[in-house]
Design an enzyme around this catalytic site. Structure first.
Site, PDB file in Angstrom:
ATOM      1  N   HIS A  58       0.607   3.769   3.273  1.00 45.00           N
ATOM      2  CA  HIS A  58       0.614   3.107   4.391  1.00 45.00           C
ATOM      3  C   HIS A  58       1.894   3.193   5.228  1.00 45.00           C
ATOM      4  CE1 HIS A  58      -0.811  -0.283   7.308  1.00 45.00           C
ATOM      5  NE2 HIS A  58       0.704  -0.232   7.695  1.00 45.00           N
ATOM      6  N   GLU A  78       0.844  -1.276   0.094  1.00 44.63           N
ATOM      7  CA  GLU A  78       0.028   0.127   0.111  1.00 44.63           C
ATOM      8  C   GLU A  78       0.982   1.353  -0.030  1.00 44.63           C
ATOM      9  OE1 GLU A  78      -3.608  -2.154   2.610  1.00 44.63           O
ATOM     10  OE2 GLU A  78      -2.213  -0.546   3.417  1.00 44.63           O
TER      11      GLU A  78
END
Length: 227
Positions: free
Chosen positions: A209, A206
């Site tokens: 993140h 991600e």
């Protein structure tokens, strides 16, 4: 007649008491991020319906961004550096209560609940989201030093192009994915570089993140509500 100076004194005492009551909602070591970075942009989809589940997530009672004080202070340094180049941060998620994680787990066990599939995981079978690392029964977010975010242009408040939207569950969202434009790759690198410079580490699947390396509660998963 009550003197103006006395009225002012009562007013400031009221404000101080109200502020203290607000801070008392949080465990020691946690802060509201905007108290330290007041001009930060915030968009919290888990408080509403526009997320991969398609419903408000349990534990998100108010659109507040909460992190550990240590993570917030590091994030303030990121924001300050980006500001020099007419850029800033937008947060999508910060501290996440365990109740929200449990909501994700329950949702993943219900194969017919696919409200958000077309937008957020069109190429993925939700039965395998755990196996592929998109959902976990324990989340770093619940330790309070993990944040989901992107970069915006200060003047327009517009997000820069990262090649996929926040919470798009698919290969394209990973850091190793290279079938992007040169500008998209550069944008991801800009975010990753500045976050790592101030003590955060990326999650491979991600681009949004990041977790503070020296997080203060590395073995504790909290469950107080976001409010």
């Amino acid at each position: 007649m009550i003197k103006p100076i006395l009225i002012a004194s009562f007013f400031f005492i009221f404000l101080a008491t109200h502020a203290q009551q607000g801070s008392n909602r949080l465990p020691n070591g946690f802060v509201y991020v905007k108290d330290i970075i007041p001009h930060l942009e915030v968009d919290l989809p888990y408080c509403g319906h526009h997320n991969f589940i398609g419903k408000p997530i349990q534990g998100y009672l108010e659109p507040q961004t909460i992190l550990t004080k240590k993570a917030t202070e590091a994030l303030a340094k990121v924001e300050k550096e980006l500001n020099k180049n007419n850029m800033g941060l937008k947060i999508f998620d910060a501290y996440r209560p365990q109740a929200a994680v449990n909501h994700f787990v329950k949702w993943a066990s219900e194969p017919n609940d696919t409200l958000g599939k077309a937008e957020f995981y069109p190429t993925e079978d939700k039965r395998f989201l755990f196996k592929r690392g998109y959902i976990a029964s324990k989340s770093g977010h619940s330790r309070g030093s993990t944040v989901d975010l992107t970069i915006i242009i200060l003047d327009s408040k517009k997000e820069i192009d990262m090649g996929s939207p926040f919470d798009f569950l698919g290969e394209i969202s990973g850091h190793s994915y290279t079938k992007l434009s040169a500008q998209q790759l550069k944008n991801r690198k800009t975010l990753k570089s500045v976050m790592e410079k101030y003590g955060f580490r990326a999650y491979s699947k991600e681009w949004w993140h990041y977790t503070l390396n020296n997080e203060p509660f590395k073995d504790t998963y909290f469950d107080f509500p976001v409010q």
